[in-house]
Write a protein that holds these residues in place. Structure first.
Motif, short mmCIF file in Angstrom:
data_model
loop_
_atom_site.label_atom_id
_atom_site.label_comp_id
_atom_site.label_asym_id
_atom_site.label_seq_id
_atom_site.Cartn_x
_atom_site.Cartn_y
_atom_site.Cartn_z
N ASN A 1 0.82 -1.21 0.00
CA ASN A 1 0.00 0.00 0.00
C ASN A 1 0.86 1.27 0.00
O ASN A 1 0.48 2.27 -0.60
N VAL A 2 2.02 1.22 0.66
CA VAL A 2 2.95 2.36 0.61
C VAL A 2 3.48 2.54 -0.82
O VAL A 2 3.52 3.65 -1.34
N VAL A 3 3.85 1.44 -1.46
CA VAL A 3 4.32 1.50 -2.85
C VAL A 3 3.22 2.05 -3.74
O VAL A 3 3.45 2.93 -4.57
N GLY A 4 1.99 1.55 -3.59
CA GLY A 4 0.87 2.01 -4.40
C GLY A 4 0.50 3.45 -4.17
O GLY A 4 0.03 4.15 -5.07
N ARG A 5 0.74 3.93 -2.96
CA ARG A 5 0.45 5.34 -2.63
C ARG A 5 1.55 6.26 -3.16
O ARG A 5 1.26 7.32 -3.69
#
Length: 168
Positions: free
Chosen positions: A49-53
């Motif tokens: 989710n950090v990568v996607g954000r």
């Protein structure tokens, strides 16, 4: 005091403020680096989710449901897209460069069907580093989901793997 000593003191007085100002703009504490190999699947999804954000472009969000169902959501509003796939041992994530959009896509591929045809795009970014990080996290999700399902299957049959050997 000689003129050389005065020059040294003057140089130090000029350089000290410059050196102190170099630390401005950097975080006081760095984010701890944790190997994705040492994470559990919940931590991997949080990192995904950090990568996607943080990756450039539309925001990507991920959730892992019971039975290793990965839910992926991209964008927002009327442009929002969702996909849910049950992760299986025969799958892996592959980074593919899309010439048309000039992006790196993380494609989910099931090697057991249709000659490894991609079944879903799980991340699309113009930065290779984000794509490779996302791909590794997804591959480790798949690996541990497969290991978990094998362990559950062995527990229900009353079988246990030999110590030091992975179940097949």
């Amino acid at each position: 005091m000689s003129w050389r000593d005065v020059a040294r003191v003057a140089v130090v007085l000029v350089l000290v403020p410059l050196l102190v100002s170099c630390s401005e703009g950097y975080p006081g504490e760095d984010r701890p680096l944790v190997s994705p190999f040492d994470m559990n699947n919940a931590e991997r999804v949080a990192e995904l989710n950090v990568v996607g954000r943080d990756s450039p472009g539309p925001r990507w969000r991920y959730a892992l449901r019971d039975g290793c169902a990965l839910e992926v959501e991209q964008g927002s509003g009327k442009d929002q897209r969702r996909v849910a796939v049950t992760l299986k041992r025969s799958m892996d994530a592959e980074v593919v460069f899309d010439d048309a959009t000039k992006t790196y896509d993380v494609a989910l591929i099931d090697r057991s069907v249709d000659a490894g045809k991609p079944i879903a795009t799980l991340l699309k970014t113009d930065k290779w580093t984000y794509a490779t990080q996302g791909s590794l996290l997804i591959d480790l999700l798949i690996r541990d989901c497969a290991a978990g399902s094998t362990a559950r299957r062995l527990q229900t049959t009353g079988m246990l793997p030999f110590p030091g050997r992975s179940p097949t």
